[in-house]
Design a protein around this motif. Structure first.
Motif, PDB file in Angstrom:
ATOM      1  N   SER A 135       0.812  -1.211   0.000  1.00  0.00           N
ATOM      2  CA  SER A 135       0.000   0.000   0.000  1.00  0.00           C
ATOM      3  C   SER A 135       0.851   1.270   0.000  1.00  0.00           C
ATOM      4  O   SER A 135       0.333   2.369   0.100  1.00  0.00           O
ATOM      5  N   SER A 136       2.183   1.093  -0.095  1.00  0.00           N
ATOM      6  CA  SER A 136       3.051   2.270  -0.062  1.00  0.00           C
ATOM      7  C   SER A 136       3.591   2.589  -1.446  1.00  0.00           C
ATOM      8  O   SER A 136       3.735   1.716  -2.289  1.00  0.00           O
ATOM      9  N   ASN A 137       3.902   3.837  -1.607  1.00  0.00           N
ATOM     10  CA  ASN A 137       4.472   4.312  -2.855  1.00  0.00           C
ATOM     11  C   ASN A 137       5.941   3.903  -2.973  1.00  0.00           C
ATOM     12  O   ASN A 137       6.412   3.513  -4.022  1.00  0.00           O
ATOM     13  N   VAL A 138       6.627   3.974  -1.830  1.00  0.00           N
ATOM     14  CA  VAL A 138       8.059   3.727  -1.848  1.00  0.00           C
ATOM     15  C   VAL A 138       8.445   2.737  -0.744  1.00  0.00           C
ATOM     16  O   VAL A 138       7.848   2.737   0.336  1.00  0.00           O
ATOM     17  N   THR A 139       9.401   1.878  -1.068  1.00  0.00           N
ATOM     18  CA  THR A 139       9.957   0.962  -0.084  1.00  0.00           C
ATOM     19  C   THR A 139      11.473   1.043  -0.176  1.00  0.00           C
ATOM     20  O   THR A 139      12.017   1.018  -1.279  1.00  0.00           O
ATOM     21  N   ALA A 140      12.098   1.158   0.998  1.00  0.00           N
ATOM     22  CA  ALA A 140      13.562   1.238   0.984  1.00  0.00           C
ATOM     23  C   ALA A 140      14.136   0.235   1.968  1.00  0.00           C
ATOM     24  O   ALA A 140      13.520  -0.070   2.985  1.00  0.00           O
ATOM     25  N   ILE A 141      15.290  -0.287   1.631  1.00  0.00           N
ATOM     26  CA  ILE A 141      16.041  -1.115   2.566  1.00  0.00           C
ATOM     27  C   ILE A 141      17.162  -0.241   3.118  1.00  0.00           C
ATOM     28  O   ILE A 141      17.931   0.342   2.350  1.00  0.00           O
ATOM     29  N   VAL A 142      17.177  -0.103   4.445  1.00  0.00           N
ATOM     30  CA  VAL A 142      18.181   0.775   5.050  1.00  0.00           C
ATOM     31  C   VAL A 142      19.030   0.007   6.049  1.00  0.00           C
ATOM     32  O   VAL A 142      18.568  -0.948   6.680  1.00  0.00           O
ATOM     33  N   SER A 143      20.263   0.429   6.158  1.00  0.00           N
ATOM     34  CA  SER A 143      21.155  -0.180   7.139  1.00  0.00           C
ATOM     35  C   SER A 143      21.007   0.562   8.461  1.00  0.00           C
ATOM     36  O   SER A 143      20.911   1.788   8.491  1.00  0.00           O
ATOM     37  N   ILE A 144      20.962  -0.199   9.545  1.00  0.00           N
ATOM     38  CA  ILE A 144      20.871   0.442  10.868  1.00  0.00           C
ATOM     39  C   ILE A 144      22.128   0.145  11.681  1.00  0.00           C
ATOM     40  O   ILE A 144      22.152   0.290  12.907  1.00  0.00           O
ATOM     41  N   LYS A 145      23.160  -0.230  10.971  1.00  0.00           N
ATOM     42  CA  LYS A 145      24.409  -0.599  11.624  1.00  0.00           C
ATOM     43  C   LYS A 145      24.955   0.577  12.448  1.00  0.00           C
ATOM     44  O   LYS A 145      25.030   1.704  11.957  1.00  0.00           O
ATOM     45  N   GLY A 146      25.318   0.292  13.682  1.00  0.00           N
ATOM     46  CA  GLY A 146      25.933   1.313  14.515  1.00  0.00           C
ATOM     47  C   GLY A 146      24.945   2.257  15.161  1.00  0.00           C
ATOM     48  O   GLY A 146      25.319   3.135  15.929  1.00  0.00           O
ATOM     49  N   LEU A 147      23.693   2.086  14.846  1.00  0.00           N
ATOM     50  CA  LEU A 147      22.682   2.999  15.369  1.00  0.00           C
ATOM     51  C   LEU A 147      22.280   2.572  16.777  1.00  0.00           C
ATOM     52  O   LEU A 147      21.949   1.417  17.013  1.00  0.00           O
ATOM     53  N   ARG A 148      22.345   3.503  17.718  1.00  0.00           N
ATOM     54  CA  ARG A 148      21.940   3.152  19.083  1.00  0.00           C
ATOM     55  C   ARG A 148      20.435   3.325  19.230  1.00  0.00           C
ATOM     56  O   ARG A 148      19.809   4.085  18.488  1.00  0.00           O
ATOM     57  N   ASN A 149      19.933   2.650  20.183  1.00  0.00           N
ATOM     58  CA  ASN A 149      18.477   2.621  20.360  1.00  0.00           C
ATOM     59  C   ASN A 149      17.890   4.017  20.514  1.00  0.00           C
ATOM     60  O   ASN A 149      16.880   4.351  19.921  1.00  0.00           O
ATOM     61  N   LYS A 150      18.584   4.834  21.303  1.00  0.00           N
ATOM     62  CA  LYS A 150      18.094   6.191  21.561  1.00  0.00           C
ATOM     63  C   LYS A 150      17.984   6.979  20.238  1.00  0.00           C
ATOM     64  O   LYS A 150      16.974   7.621  19.957  1.00  0.00           O
ATOM     65  N   GLN A 151      19.063   6.878  19.429  1.00  0.00           N
ATOM     66  CA  GLN A 151      19.046   7.592  18.150  1.00  0.00           C
ATOM     67  C   GLN A 151      17.941   7.053  17.257  1.00  0.00           C
ATOM     68  O   GLN A 151      17.253   7.803  16.571  1.00  0.00           O
ATOM     69  N   PHE A 152      17.822   5.728  17.281  1.00  0.00           N
ATOM     70  CA  PHE A 152      16.808   5.111  16.448  1.00  0.00           C
ATOM     71  C   PHE A 152      15.413   5.638  16.806  1.00  0.00           C
ATOM     72  O   PHE A 152      14.615   5.972  15.945  1.00  0.00           O
ATOM     73  N   GLN A 153      15.176   5.730  18.092  1.00  0.00           N
ATOM     74  CA  GLN A 153      13.867   6.228  18.537  1.00  0.00           C
ATOM     75  C   GLN A 153      13.659   7.689  18.120  1.00  0.00           C
ATOM     76  O   GLN A 153      12.570   8.083  17.717  1.00  0.00           O
ATOM     77  N   ASP A 154      14.750   8.474  18.218  1.00  0.00           N
ATOM     78  CA  ASP A 154      14.666   9.884  17.802  1.00  0.00           C
ATOM     79  C   ASP A 154      14.311   9.999  16.323  1.00  0.00           C
ATOM     80  O   ASP A 154      13.475  10.807  15.929  1.00  0.00           O
ATOM     81  N   ILE A 155      14.999   9.179  15.533  1.00  0.00           N
ATOM     82  CA  ILE A 155      14.758   9.233  14.086  1.00  0.00           C
ATOM     83  C   ILE A 155      13.323   8.831  13.768  1.00  0.00           C
ATOM     84  O   ILE A 155      12.614   9.482  13.012  1.00  0.00           O
TER      85      ILE A 155
END
Lengths: 276, 67, 67, 67, 67, 67, 67
Positions: free
Chosen positions: A21-41
């Motif tokens: 149902s989405s227009n766009v789909t992306a595969i992204v790397s989350i390597k090195g991302l800390r949980n806090k940053q991930f939540q912020d993003i």
């Protein structure tokens, strides 16, 4: 074969539905991302995109189930720690939004430096104490000045391509040097049957603007050279003719009402030069 | 350029630039002044403000002037 | 700048620039020439290659405008 | 500057610049050509290397032409 | 550049620049004028303030460009 | 500039620039190509080393980056 | 640069630059257009003011003047 866990089936179905149902789909790397940053993003992108962190095998299953032509082309990007991002904006726009979430982050140790990490000579905020030996252990030249630890000499603490050791990472964090850039790193995206590699996505408006300027300059140069009379080059041709006429009149000593200024200016310059 | 130098000399001397004066100065310098050119320069100069040109000379570069 | 214009006039007229000639030209233009300045200019012009200076003047920007 | 543009036109057309031709071109452009000026320009141009002068003029960059 | 010189000749002569006039001037100078180029130049010139361009060309910093 | 952009496009695509191809590209872009201008550009370009011109154009300060 | 030339061709032709049109123009010029690049370019172009960029580029002098 063991029946897959119910939660897995549901998750795959759910994500496949989101992709469909989405227009766009992306595969992204989350390597090195800390949980806090991930939540912020995630918070900063809320309402625009959905981010699903899941195992690669499940992503591949979801891609298979999704009702989108050629979406399986995204499989090539599924490896390592990745997430699926879906949304209803254009793929290039999604890329730029995700790039915009990238932040500098402290190293934890074990990462590979993607640039020379330099520690400048400067006064630190630390009083004399155990910190000195930590600095010295990683090879920094230190001294005590006015009750503070001072780094005496600029040094490349980690060379590009080298591993950041935990000791060095600790020192860098103390000095508030954040050598990592972390965020959702787009590996590939899908929109309207098209697979976008990072290369095509990284065409930025800034770069395009520069290319447009270059293309224009080239077109203008070509038109000038071909004396192809278009409004963009005619002023330059006129100016050139005018300068040529001025130069010729000066050289020929052909003085008229319209160019007497040229001669006066020339005489003034000469007088000034001689007077210098 | 003799004519122009002569005219600027007169101007710097605070004289009005007319054909007669310009001719005399040129003659004194050993130049056989041509009436037509004298006339052309003097009448051209009437249409410009020399002071203005002098003032602007610092700012305005001359178009690729041949030596 | 009267002296310099006078000198340029003589130079353009193919004359050698000496004190006597320069004085005559200046006088003709209504300038009461000062002997010391005449001498100073003439002697400094002897030490330079006027042609060269003029050629460079065409290319070089004008430093300071005479007031 | 009509005379000079006329001369440039003839030069660019590969023609020799003489008084007659220049006069014709000017007349065609609606200019009542003055014989003395024609003569003055044509004879001066004979003494200079036009190509050289144009080359140097072209070397000067033309800045910011209004679009 | 013939076309440009021709156009400036007409401009300096106080004429309006149209294809017919420009063609005549070029022909007189021995140039076989090409209709397309005539048309292109004339229509481009209509979009331009020629006086302004010429004024800027003189004022444009020639040669003495800062490094 | 449509014609020039079209020519550059063909050049960048490794095509030879001829009137027919240029016309097709322009038409596809919604431009009613004028035969005379097509001819004028194509024939001028034949006499030019396009690569050379592009190389020099790139060297020119295109910098003026948009804010 | 094919994509950019194509886009500028459309822009100069007064067309809105969309993927379909750009693809057609590129195809006509013999370029096998890559869908992803088309899309990325078109979306980037939407975020810049082409006119503004061109105006700035026009202000920069172009080196290559006609000989």
């Amino acid at each position: 074969m063991r029946k897959p866990a119910q939660w897995k089936v549901e998750l795959v179905d759910q994500v496949a539905k989101e992709i469909s149902s989405s227009n766009v789909t992306a595969i992204v790397s989350i390597k090195g991302l800390r949980n806090k940053q991930f939540q912020d993003i995630r918070k900063s992108l809320r309402g625009e995109v959905k981010i699903r962190v899941m195992r690669g095998t499940l992503i591949k299953k979801a891609l298979e189930k999704a009702q989108k032509k050629d979406i399986k082309g995204l499989e090539q990007f599924v490896s390592g720690q990745v997430a699926v991002v879906t949304g209803n904006i254009g793929a290039p726009v999604l890329y730029r939004r995700l790039e915009g979430t990238k932040q500098r982050a402290p190293a934890r140790g074990g990462e590979i430096a993607d640039h020379d990490i330099v520690v400048e000579a400067k006064e630190t905020s630390f009083p004399p104490g155990p910190m000195i030996s930590e600095f010295q252990k990683v090879g920094l030249q230190t001294a005590i000045e006015k009750g503070k630890i001072v780094i005496k000499k600029e040094a490349v603490l980690v060379k590009k391509g080298e591993v950041i050791t935990p000791e060095k990472a600790k020192v860098l964090e103390r000095l508030e040097i954040f050598p990592l850039i972390v965020g959702l790193d787009v590996l590939g995206a899908y929109e309207d049957g098209i697979i976008f590699t990072k290369e095509s996505l990284s065409i930025t408006p800034e770069q395009v603007a520069a290319d447009v300027a270059t293309a224009f300059a080239r077109a203008k140069a070509l038109a000038l050279r071909a004396t192809f009379m278009v409004p963009e080059v005619v002023p330059e041709l006129l100016a050139k003719a005018k300068l040529e006429a001025d130069a010729l009149a000066l050289a020929a000593g052909f003085l008229t009402e319209s160019n007497v200024q040229l001669f006066i200016l020339k005489a003034i310059r000469e007088a000034n030069a001689l007077n210098a | 350029m003799e004519y122009v130098y002569g005219a600027l000399l007169l101007h710097a001397a605070g004289q009005e630039i007319d054909e007669e004066k310009l001719k005399k100065v040129l003659t004194e310098a050993g130049v056989q002044a041509d009436e037509a050119r004298l006339k052309a320069l003097v009448s051209s100069l009437k249409e410009i403000n020399i002071e203005e040109v002098l003032k602007n000379a610092a700012a305005a570069p001359v178009a690729a002037a041949p030596a």
